[in-house]
Design a protein around this motif. Structure first.
Motif, short mmCIF file in Angstrom:
data_model
loop_
_atom_site.label_atom_id
_atom_site.label_comp_id
_atom_site.label_asym_id
_atom_site.label_seq_id
_atom_site.Cartn_x
_atom_site.Cartn_y
_atom_site.Cartn_z
N ARG A 43 0.83 -1.21 0.00
CA ARG A 43 0.00 0.00 0.00
C ARG A 43 0.87 1.26 0.00
O ARG A 43 0.58 2.22 -0.72
CB ARG A 43 -0.92 0.01 1.22
CG ARG A 43 -1.99 -1.05 1.21
CD ARG A 43 -2.73 -1.09 2.54
NE ARG A 43 -3.61 0.04 2.73
CZ ARG A 43 -4.20 0.35 3.88
NH1 ARG A 43 -3.97 -0.40 4.95
NH2 ARG A 43 -5.00 1.39 3.98
N VAL A 44 1.91 1.25 0.80
CA VAL A 44 2.83 2.39 0.86
C VAL A 44 3.51 2.59 -0.49
O VAL A 44 3.63 3.72 -0.99
CB VAL A 44 3.87 2.20 1.99
CG1 VAL A 44 4.96 3.26 1.90
CG2 VAL A 44 3.21 2.22 3.36
N SER A 45 3.93 1.48 -1.08
CA SER A 45 4.61 1.54 -2.38
C SER A 45 3.67 2.08 -3.47
O SER A 45 4.06 2.93 -4.28
CB SER A 45 5.11 0.15 -2.77
OG SER A 45 5.71 0.17 -4.04
N ASP A 46 2.42 1.62 -3.45
CA ASP A 46 1.46 2.04 -4.47
C ASP A 46 1.03 3.49 -4.30
O ASP A 46 0.88 4.23 -5.28
CB ASP A 46 0.21 1.14 -4.43
CG ASP A 46 0.50 -0.28 -4.90
OD1 ASP A 46 1.58 -0.50 -5.50
OD2 ASP A 46 -0.34 -1.18 -4.65
N ALA A 47 0.80 3.89 -3.04
CA ALA A 47 0.26 5.24 -2.77
C ALA A 47 1.36 6.29 -2.58
O ALA A 47 1.09 7.49 -2.69
CB ALA A 47 -0.63 5.19 -1.54
N GLY A 48 2.56 5.83 -2.26
CA GLY A 48 3.65 6.76 -2.03
C GLY A 48 3.53 7.56 -0.74
O GLY A 48 4.12 8.63 -0.59
N LYS A 49 2.76 7.02 0.21
CA LYS A 49 2.62 7.68 1.51
C LYS A 49 2.38 6.61 2.57
O LYS A 49 1.90 5.51 2.26
CB LYS A 49 1.47 8.69 1.49
CG LYS A 49 0.11 8.09 1.23
CD LYS A 49 -0.99 9.15 1.26
CE LYS A 49 -2.36 8.51 1.04
NZ LYS A 49 -3.45 9.49 1.12
N PRO A 50 2.70 6.92 3.84
CA PRO A 50 2.55 5.92 4.89
C PRO A 50 1.09 5.59 5.19
O PRO A 50 0.19 6.40 4.93
CB PRO A 50 3.21 6.58 6.11
CG PRO A 50 3.16 8.04 5.83
CD PRO A 50 3.26 8.19 4.35
N VAL A 51 0.85 4.38 5.69
CA VAL A 51 -0.48 4.03 6.22
C VAL A 51 -0.48 4.39 7.70
O VAL A 51 0.48 4.12 8.41
CB VAL A 51 -0.82 2.54 6.00
CG1 VAL A 51 -1.07 2.27 4.53
CG2 VAL A 51 0.27 1.62 6.53
#
Length: 475
Positions: free
Chosen positions: A31-39
């Motif tokens: 998710r972090v890789s796809d969105a480019g931001k932390p969860v």
């Protein structure tokens, strides 16, 4: 009847939860890789220090799963409410906050909302949440906190509401992650549950029977805390005086204090809460003898009338409580006492309330946490038809507060010009130059200091007395 012995959750079950943590960590990394931001996650904790400690455990699990903590709900991917049901207003706050999350969920369908803690141990509450707050994804209670990774994984995979509330448990889960809110001071839960069944209290019904952690596990946790730089620990339990009664080997809370007093690096030991009926001479002597145990005792009296104490099922009289206070003050000179008092318990007369004022005047508490009686469904007191009106409760409450505030001020006035040992906690919230800390007697002291003092024990000369705190200068 044989003694009920507390057991531990098996190593296999704990290992299983770590597998779910790993699965969720991989999921979040993607998710972090796809969105480019932390969860991110957000936890709101209602209620007592036990809940605070439980939230630290949830934070530890979430950190291992790859979540970052956020103070803002609106930017969070996971929101948890850790609830309390001791008083009605705490429950109403939770419902208000839950309702406000509905809009967030509509704007972000991926948001996971979880609710846990004491409120969830009440079946009628769970039913209400199922009907009214359908945007909640996970509901769990106090007994299966360690299974949160599994519950979260199920909710994420199924996109279905997960409800898992256990009626009771006789086991304790060790070796799960934990993230402390404070590096200097730490909560250490030594036992869970309560066997006392005070007639006004919901805790035994939602926290279950008393279950003690092993002395070895507690000491290992405290040793780790010391190695991480922690200076002060507060031992937690609904009634710490009952510690060890469910363990084989004759363990006692006094023995636990003496054992933890030997841990290098720990400077101070506190504990709460103590039930007066179980406070033994052995414990008083341990407090006296252990140099790291602070001269502060929280000893809830709840009421001054022996008749009301009997109705409350407290199992001591006014006279017995005052004798205990006298014994404590004799063996530990200068000890600070704090207490809890309930105003307006069902059937409380003006004469009963005058007994409460009398015990406050005689015991001379440094501080009292005072509460208006709150009816809790499922407790014996809630069925008492002789409920005290809100108007009378509030009028008595104000009188009690006025008396206690005057006593607190008189006790604090005696500290003027005296020296006190203070553990420096850091900057005061309201200043960039004023530092704050507590004395061994749990008094807040503010003073001008510098960053390198944080975490150190310093001597302060008290030069100003304020209502709720003291001001002083470094010596």
């Amino acid at each position: 009847m044989s003694k009920r012995v507390t057991t531990q959750v098996s190593a296999g079950e704990i290992a299983q939860q770590y597998k779910y943590i790993e699965i969720l960590r991989d999921y979040n990394q993607k998710r972090v890789s796809d969105a480019g931001k932390p969860v991110k996650y957000n936890i709101e904790t209602f209620g007592c220090q036990m809940n605070e400690n439980d939230s630290e455990r949830l934070s530890g699990m979430l950190s291992e799963m790859g979540y970052s903590e956020s103070a803002k709900r609106a930017e969070s991917d996971l929101i948890i409410f850790n609830t309390c049901c001791v008083r009605e207003n705490a429950e109403q706050k939770v419902y208000g906050h839950l309702g406000a999350l509905k809009k967030l969920k509509e704007n972000n369908p991926e948001l996971v909302i979880a609710i846990c803690g004491c409120m969830m141990q009440q079946p009628e509450v769970v039913e209400h949440i199922k009907k009214v707050y359908r945007h909640v994804d996970i509901v769990f209670g106090t007994h299966n906190l360690y299974k949160f990774p599994e519950l979260l994984n199920t909710a994420v995979e199924s996109r279905q509401t997960v409800i898992d509330v256990w009626d009771s448990t006789g086991s304790i889960a060790e070796n799960m992650p934990i993230t402390r809110k404070d590096n200097l001071k730490a909560w250490v839960t030594v036992m869970y549950g309560c066997n006392n069944f005070c007639s006004y209290c919901i805790v035994p019904y939602v926290r279950g029977r008393e279950r003690s952690r092993s002395m070895e596990d507690i000491k290992n946790e405290v040793v780790r805390l010391a190695m991480e730089g922690c200076k002060e620990i507060t031992l937690l339990g609904q009634n710490v005086n009952s510690y060890g009664k469910d363990l084989e080997g004759g363990y006692t809370f006094a023995g636990l204090l003496r054992e933890l007093n030997t841990v290098d690096g720990i400077e101070r030991i506190r504990f709460m809460t103590s039930h007066p009926k179980d406070l033994s001479d052995e414990l008083i002597y341990a407090m006296r003898d252990c140099e790291k145990v602070c001269e502060h005792l929280h000893l809830p009296v709840q009421a001054g009338s022996t008749r009301i104490l009997d109705e409350m099922n407290r199992r001591y009289t006014k006279e017995q409580y005052l004798e205990l206070v006298e014994k404590i003050k004799t063996h530990i000179p200068g000890i600070a006492l704090s207490t809890d008092i309930i105003v307006g318990f069902p059937g409380e007369t003006e004469e009963d309330f005058s007994e409460t004022l009398d015990i406050v005047a005689k015991a001379r508490f440094d501080m009292a946490y005072t509460f208006l009686y709150s009816k809790r469904t499922g407790t014996p007191a809630a069925k008492n038809p002789d409920q005290v009106s809100e108007e009378v409760k509030k009028e008595r409450f104000d009188r009690l507060l006025a008396l206690q505030n005057s006593i607190s001020r008189e006790i604090n006035d005696e500290l003027l010009g005296k020296e006190a040992e203070v553990l420096v906690e850091g900057l005061s919230k309201s200043s960039k130059t004023t530092y704050t800390g507590r004395t061994r007697e749990n008094k807040i002291v503010n003073f001008k200091g510098s960053p390198e003092l944080t975490g150190k024990l310093v001597k302060i000369k008290i030069d100003t007395i304020q209502t709720w705190s003291l001001l002083g200068k470094l010596i």
